[in-house]
Scaffold this motif. Sequence first.
Motif, mmCIF file in Angstrom:
data_model
loop_
_atom_site.group_PDB
_atom_site.id
_atom_site.type_symbol
_atom_site.label_atom_id
_atom_site.label_comp_id
_atom_site.label_asym_id
_atom_site.label_seq_id
_atom_site.Cartn_x
_atom_site.Cartn_y
_atom_site.Cartn_z
ATOM 1 N N MET A 288 1.213 -1.238 -0.535
ATOM 2 C CA MET A 288 -0.122 -0.465 -0.007
ATOM 3 C C MET A 288 0.906 1.449 -0.085
ATOM 4 S SD MET A 288 -3.187 -1.314 2.234
ATOM 5 C CE MET A 288 -4.424 -2.553 2.382
ATOM 6 N N LEU A 289 0.421 2.172 -0.688
ATOM 7 C CA LEU A 289 1.551 3.421 -1.093
ATOM 8 C C LEU A 289 0.688 4.699 -0.668
ATOM 9 C CD1 LEU A 289 4.146 4.654 -2.565
ATOM 10 C CD2 LEU A 289 2.260 4.476 -4.530
ATOM 11 N N VAL A 290 1.654 5.274 0.193
ATOM 12 C CA VAL A 290 1.344 6.944 1.248
ATOM 13 C C VAL A 290 1.614 7.586 0.221
ATOM 14 C CG1 VAL A 290 0.895 5.590 2.989
ATOM 15 C CG2 VAL A 290 3.278 6.580 2.330
ATOM 16 N N LYS A 291 0.631 8.778 -0.482
ATOM 17 C CA LYS A 291 1.523 9.874 -0.948
ATOM 18 C C LYS A 291 2.456 10.949 -0.102
ATOM 19 C CE LYS A 291 -2.845 11.087 -4.213
ATOM 20 N NZ LYS A 291 -3.179 11.195 -4.851
ATOM 21 N N THR A 292 2.383 10.654 0.918
ATOM 22 C CA THR A 292 3.328 11.846 1.747
ATOM 23 C C THR A 292 4.648 10.809 1.577
ATOM 24 O OG1 THR A 292 3.131 10.583 3.812
ATOM 25 C CG2 THR A 292 2.077 11.763 3.321
ATOM 26 N N GLY A 293 6.096 11.417 2.397
ATOM 27 C CA GLY A 293 6.982 11.516 1.836
ATOM 28 C C GLY A 293 7.246 11.179 0.498
ATOM 29 N N LYS A 294 8.256 10.218 0.068
ATOM 30 C CA LYS A 294 8.168 9.911 -1.404
ATOM 31 C C LYS A 294 7.919 9.334 -2.675
ATOM 32 C CE LYS A 294 13.381 9.306 -0.054
ATOM 33 N NZ LYS A 294 14.390 8.572 -0.112
ATOM 34 N N GLY A 295 6.340 9.381 -1.959
ATOM 35 C CA GLY A 295 4.900 8.756 -2.325
ATOM 36 C C GLY A 295 4.442 9.941 -4.106
ATOM 37 N N LEU A 296 4.061 11.023 -4.054
ATOM 38 C CA LEU A 296 3.753 11.279 -5.115
ATOM 39 C C LEU A 296 4.881 11.464 -5.814
ATOM 40 C CD1 LEU A 296 2.827 14.560 -3.840
ATOM 41 C CD2 LEU A 296 1.473 12.931 -4.823
ATOM 42 N N ARG A 297 6.816 11.177 -5.595
ATOM 43 C CA ARG A 297 7.175 10.790 -6.559
ATOM 44 C C ARG A 297 7.506 9.387 -7.243
ATOM 45 N NH1 ARG A 297 13.144 13.183 -3.745
ATOM 46 N NH2 ARG A 297 11.851 11.950 -1.838
ATOM 47 N N THR A 298 6.749 8.634 -6.258
ATOM 48 C CA THR A 298 6.561 7.232 -6.437
ATOM 49 C C THR A 298 6.496 7.494 -7.947
ATOM 50 O OG1 THR A 298 7.808 6.371 -4.633
ATOM 51 C CG2 THR A 298 6.582 4.997 -6.155
ATOM 52 N N LEU A 299 5.137 7.615 -7.342
ATOM 53 C CA LEU A 299 3.460 7.866 -8.091
ATOM 54 C C LEU A 299 4.047 8.534 -9.848
ATOM 55 C CD1 LEU A 299 0.730 8.810 -6.095
ATOM 56 C CD2 LEU A 299 1.496 6.385 -7.214
ATOM 57 N N ALA A 300 4.645 9.922 -9.404
ATOM 58 C CA ALA A 300 4.960 10.032 -10.781
ATOM 59 C C ALA A 300 5.535 9.419 -12.353
ATOM 60 C CB ALA A 300 5.958 11.478 -10.694
ATOM 61 N N THR A 301 6.490 8.556 -11.785
ATOM 62 C CA THR A 301 7.309 7.239 -12.140
ATOM 63 C C THR A 301 6.518 6.320 -13.159
ATOM 64 O OG1 THR A 301 7.108 5.808 -10.474
ATOM 65 C CG2 THR A 301 8.860 7.059 -10.745
ATOM 66 N N GLN A 302 4.985 5.866 -12.980
ATOM 67 C CA GLN A 302 3.632 5.735 -13.198
ATOM 68 C C GLN A 302 4.519 4.324 -13.926
ATOM 69 O OE1 GLN A 302 2.661 8.074 -17.501
ATOM 70 N NE2 GLN A 302 1.685 9.570 -15.444
ATOM 71 N N ASP A 303 5.447 3.611 -12.858
ATOM 72 C CA ASP A 303 5.936 2.476 -13.224
ATOM 73 C C ASP A 303 4.524 1.232 -13.974
ATOM 74 O OD1 ASP A 303 6.766 -0.119 -12.103
ATOM 75 O OD2 ASP A 303 8.118 0.822 -12.614
ATOM 76 N N SER A 304 4.388 0.584 -14.134
ATOM 77 C CA SER A 304 3.538 -0.851 -14.297
ATOM 78 C C SER A 304 3.353 -0.952 -12.554
ATOM 79 C CB SER A 304 3.985 -1.525 -15.220
ATOM 80 O OG SER A 304 4.800 -2.615 -15.717
ATOM 81 N N LEU A 305 4.074 -1.329 -12.071
ATOM 82 C CA LEU A 305 4.304 -2.386 -10.910
ATOM 83 C C LEU A 305 2.990 -1.382 -9.740
ATOM 84 C CD1 LEU A 305 5.096 -4.821 -8.618
ATOM 85 C CD2 LEU A 305 7.066 -3.038 -7.936
ATOM 86 N N LEU A 306 2.852 -0.183 -10.248
ATOM 87 C CA LEU A 306 1.555 0.253 -9.551
ATOM 88 C C LEU A 306 0.552 0.406 -9.622
ATOM 89 C CD1 LEU A 306 4.255 3.589 -8.947
ATOM 90 C CD2 LEU A 306 4.065 2.025 -7.469
ATOM 91 N N ALA A 307 0.358 -0.573 -10.910
ATOM 92 C CA ALA A 307 -1.071 -0.097 -11.137
ATOM 93 C C ALA A 307 -1.981 -0.966 -10.806
ATOM 94 C CB ALA A 307 -1.097 -0.658 -12.466
#
Length: 70
Positions: free
Chosen positions: A35-54
């Motif tokens: 489960m991903l949280v947007k806080t910390g580095k979460g927004l940068r992680t989402l910005a990668t649009q990596d397929s693993l996050l789907a």
Amino acid sequence: RSIERGLNMRAKDAVFVGDTLADMQAAKRAMMQPMLVKTGKGLRTLATQDSLLADIPVFEDLATLVEHIL
């Protein structure tokens, strides 16, 4: 695995909260529920649009995630 033995518990299917792609990869490798949280580095992680996050649930912050679980 040593933590699992020490606590006499299995990590499989447990919730794994993180904010990086590496966190999500580790959770998947351990057969946990990432489960991903947007806080910390979460927004940068989402910005990668990596397929693993789907298929990983995303939450605004830890408090919101806890409310969801409870």
